[in-house]
Design a protein around this motif. Structure first.
Motif, short mmCIF file in Angstrom:
data_model
loop_
_atom_site.label_atom_id
_atom_site.label_comp_id
_atom_site.label_asym_id
_atom_site.label_seq_id
_atom_site.Cartn_x
_atom_site.Cartn_y
_atom_site.Cartn_z
N HIS A 47 0.84 -1.18 0.00
CA HIS A 47 0.00 0.00 0.00
C HIS A 47 0.87 1.23 0.00
CE1 HIS A 47 0.77 1.01 4.24
NE2 HIS A 47 0.74 -0.28 4.45
N GLU A 48 0.27 2.35 -0.29
CA GLU A 48 1.04 3.57 -0.36
C GLU A 48 1.34 4.10 1.03
OE1 GLU A 48 1.58 3.47 -4.28
OE2 GLU A 48 2.33 5.06 -2.99
N ASP A 49 2.56 4.44 1.28
CA ASP A 49 2.97 5.03 2.55
C ASP A 49 2.86 6.54 2.38
OD1 ASP A 49 5.89 4.70 4.67
OD2 ASP A 49 4.21 6.09 4.74
N SER A 50 1.86 7.13 3.04
CA SER A 50 1.59 8.54 2.83
C SER A 50 2.74 9.43 3.28
CB SER A 50 0.31 8.94 3.59
OG SER A 50 0.44 8.65 4.96
N GLY A 51 3.56 8.93 4.18
CA GLY A 51 4.65 9.75 4.66
C GLY A 51 5.79 9.87 3.68
N HIS A 52 6.01 8.84 2.82
CA HIS A 52 7.15 8.86 1.94
C HIS A 52 6.77 8.74 0.47
CE1 HIS A 52 8.81 7.48 5.82
NE2 HIS A 52 9.88 8.14 5.44
N GLY A 53 5.52 8.37 0.22
CA GLY A 53 5.12 8.20 -1.16
C GLY A 53 5.59 6.89 -1.76
N HIS A 54 6.17 6.01 -0.94
CA HIS A 54 6.64 4.71 -1.41
C HIS A 54 5.61 3.64 -1.08
CE1 HIS A 54 10.56 6.33 -2.30
NE2 HIS A 54 10.75 6.68 -1.05
N ARG A 55 5.69 2.55 -1.81
CA ARG A 55 4.85 1.41 -1.48
C ARG A 55 5.53 0.63 -0.36
NH1 ARG A 55 0.89 0.32 -4.92
NH2 ARG A 55 0.83 -1.88 -4.33
N HIS A 56 4.70 0.15 0.57
CA HIS A 56 5.25 -0.56 1.73
C HIS A 56 4.38 -1.77 2.02
CE1 HIS A 56 7.64 -0.80 5.35
NE2 HIS A 56 6.54 -1.01 6.05
N ASP A 57 4.99 -2.88 2.28
CA ASP A 57 4.20 -4.07 2.60
C ASP A 57 4.61 -4.60 3.95
OD1 ASP A 57 5.58 -7.10 2.17
OD2 ASP A 57 6.77 -5.37 1.60
N HIS A 58 3.68 -5.32 4.58
CA HIS A 58 3.92 -5.85 5.92
C HIS A 58 3.94 -7.37 5.94
CE1 HIS A 58 3.52 -1.91 7.78
NE2 HIS A 58 2.45 -1.72 7.04
N GLY A 59 3.81 -8.02 4.79
CA GLY A 59 3.69 -9.48 4.77
C GLY A 59 4.87 -10.19 5.40
N HIS A 60 6.08 -9.61 5.29
CA HIS A 60 7.26 -10.31 5.82
C HIS A 60 7.51 -9.97 7.27
CE1 HIS A 60 9.04 -6.39 5.47
NE2 HIS A 60 10.22 -6.81 5.83
N HIS A 61 6.65 -9.14 7.89
CA HIS A 61 6.83 -8.78 9.29
C HIS A 61 6.36 -9.89 10.22
CE1 HIS A 61 7.10 -4.11 8.90
NE2 HIS A 61 8.03 -4.74 8.23
N HIS A 62 5.68 -10.90 9.68
CA HIS A 62 5.17 -11.97 10.53
C HIS A 62 6.28 -12.65 11.30
CE1 HIS A 62 1.36 -11.50 8.72
NE2 HIS A 62 1.62 -12.11 7.59
N ASP A 63 6.05 -12.81 12.60
CA ASP A 63 6.89 -13.67 13.41
C ASP A 63 6.25 -15.05 13.30
OD1 ASP A 63 8.03 -15.17 15.42
OD2 ASP A 63 8.24 -13.47 16.79
N HIS A 64 6.76 -15.89 12.38
CA HIS A 64 6.12 -17.17 12.12
C HIS A 64 6.15 -18.09 13.33
CE1 HIS A 64 7.15 -15.71 8.00
NE2 HIS A 64 5.91 -16.08 7.81
N ASN A 65 7.18 -17.95 14.15
CA ASN A 65 7.27 -18.75 15.37
C ASN A 65 6.13 -18.38 16.32
OD1 ASN A 65 8.41 -20.58 17.16
ND2 ASN A 65 9.76 -19.07 18.08
N LEU A 66 5.92 -17.07 16.53
CA LEU A 66 4.84 -16.62 17.39
C LEU A 66 3.49 -17.03 16.81
CD1 LEU A 66 4.12 -14.79 19.90
CD2 LEU A 66 3.62 -13.03 18.21
N ARG A 67 3.35 -16.92 15.49
CA ARG A 67 2.09 -17.27 14.85
C ARG A 67 1.77 -18.75 15.06
NH1 ARG A 67 -0.59 -15.23 9.37
NH2 ARG A 67 -0.76 -13.46 10.76
N ALA A 68 2.78 -19.61 14.98
CA ALA A 68 2.55 -21.04 15.22
C ALA A 68 2.07 -21.27 16.66
CB ALA A 68 3.82 -21.84 14.95
N ALA A 69 2.74 -20.62 17.62
CA ALA A 69 2.33 -20.75 19.02
C ALA A 69 0.91 -20.22 19.21
CB ALA A 69 3.31 -19.99 19.92
N TYR A 70 0.62 -19.10 18.57
CA TYR A 70 -0.70 -18.48 18.66
C TYR A 70 -1.78 -19.42 18.13
CZ TYR A 70 -4.42 -15.07 17.70
OH TYR A 70 -5.61 -14.40 17.64
N TYR A 71 -1.51 -20.05 16.99
CA TYR A 71 -2.49 -20.96 16.41
C TYR A 71 -2.69 -22.20 17.26
CZ TYR A 71 -2.94 -18.44 11.97
OH TYR A 71 -3.22 -17.52 11.01
N HIS A 72 -1.64 -22.64 17.95
CA HIS A 72 -1.80 -23.81 18.82
C HIS A 72 -2.75 -23.51 19.98
CE1 HIS A 72 0.72 -27.12 17.42
NE2 HIS A 72 1.56 -26.22 16.95
N VAL A 73 -2.56 -22.37 20.63
CA VAL A 73 -3.46 -22.06 21.75
C VAL A 73 -4.84 -21.66 21.23
CG1 VAL A 73 -1.60 -21.42 23.31
CG2 VAL A 73 -2.61 -19.65 21.87
#
Length: 333
Positions: free
Chosen positions: A169-195
């Motif tokens: 998506h567009e980052d209004s502060g810089h005018g650049h495109r920015h994505d968050h898909g790689h910000h996932h902590d996959h380890n935390l997500r696995a623990a989260y899904y288990h509980v």
């Protein structure tokens, strides 16, 4: 030229730690949930043995399987932190996170298959349900796992979100495109899904047991097991895909590549000939870039043109002069 980015900007150091040696809030949360799950497991197994309750004993053993999965998550955090400066890891230990997430996803899949198998068995060979006792166990499990879901699902800026999206998506502060898909902590997500799977199982069980208690609809108990297995399998597949992309060094999303290419080609006489950007951990990327130029410039000229909003932690730039020699520049943003 290779440059590495730290709190002071770009530098020439090559320790490749990328902040992975520091404890994170996600690690602390996981340890709290491991302690809660292990304690509940011990209490339920002990009570089941003392009072002869198969329902309590079974739920305690079920909690034990998730305690093992959560233990893997906690171990991964500690291992990644303790070995962050180990030179044997080319780009740090960020992918330990993804590996633990992948392992957790596999265990989730096994759990889903077990749920489905047990539920179908109950359809074929119904068993008598000790409704009141089972309700107590289910409510206890829901309370414990609900608290665990809350602890692991709290969001902060530690690159360990309990949610995520992979679009740009567009980052209004810089005018650049920015994505968050790689910000996932996959380890935390696995623990989260288990509980979350445990909490869902308890919630579905409560609904089915209440239906059995007041309306005699015992068939709802295995049906809820099948529904729960389908949802858990869906979470497992999603996590396998996400963590697998990191482990296989899949290219960053196209908007990220386009943004980097566009910014570099704004430099006079510069063409991006080759571009590779991939995740090396939660919220950290590495890049290898080859540019063709008319007149080569120093490292700062190219690295300052890189978009600041794509979490580039390690960048290698190869500068090729049109009809001239090739110059390689290595560094970490």
């Amino acid at each position: 030229m290779t440059t590495e980015k730290n709190s002071h900007g770009w530098s020439s150091r090559h320790d490749h730690v990328f902040g992975q040696n520091r404890p994170t809030k996600n690690e602390k949360r996981t340890l709290v949930v491991v302690a809660m799950t292990a304690t509940t497991m011990v209490v339920e197994i002990a009570a089941g043995l003392v009072y002869g309750s198969m329902a309590l004993l079974a739920d305690g053993l079920h909690m034990a399987s998730h305690a093992v999965a959560l233990g893997i998550a906690a171990f991964a955090y500690r291992y990644a932190r303790k070995h962050a400066a180990d030179p044997r890891f080319s780009f740090g230990t960020g992918k330990v996170n993804a590996l633990a997430g992948y392992s957790g996803a596999v265990l989730l899949g096994v759990f889903a298959i077990g749920m489905a198998g047990e539920s179908f068995e109950r359809f074929v060979n119904p068993v008598e349900i000790a409704v009141n006792q089972a309700l107590i166990v289910a409510v206890l499990g829901l309370l414990i796992n609900g608290a665990s879901v809350f602890i692991l699902g709290v969001k902060d800026h530690d690159h360990g979100h309990g949610h995520g999206h992979g679009h740009g998506h567009e980052d209004s502060g810089h005018g650049h495109r920015h994505d968050h898909g790689h910000h996932h902590d996959h380890n935390l997500r696995a623990a989260y899904y288990h509980v979350l799977a445990d909490a869902l199982t308890s919630l579905l069980a409560i609904g089915a047991l209440l239906a059995a208690k007041f309306f005699g609809q015992t068939w709802l108990d295995p049906l809820m097991g099948v529904i729960g297995a389908i949802l858990v399998a869906k979470w497992s597949i999603g996590l396998l895909r996400q963590s697998g992309r990191v482990l296989l060094d899949q290219q960053a999303p196209q908007p990220v590549l386009d943004d980097i290419r566009t910014e570099l080609e704004k430099l006079p006489g510069t063409t991006v000939a080759d571009l590779h950007v991939w995740s090396i951990g939660a919220g950290r990327r590495a890049a290898i870039i080859a540019v063709e130029v008319e007149h080569p410039r120093d490292l700062d000229f190219y690295r300052t043109a890189l978009p600041p909003n794509h979490d580039l932690a390690h960048v290698t730039i190869e500068v090729c002069q049109h009809n001239g020699p090739t110059v390689e520049a290595h560094g970490d943003p």
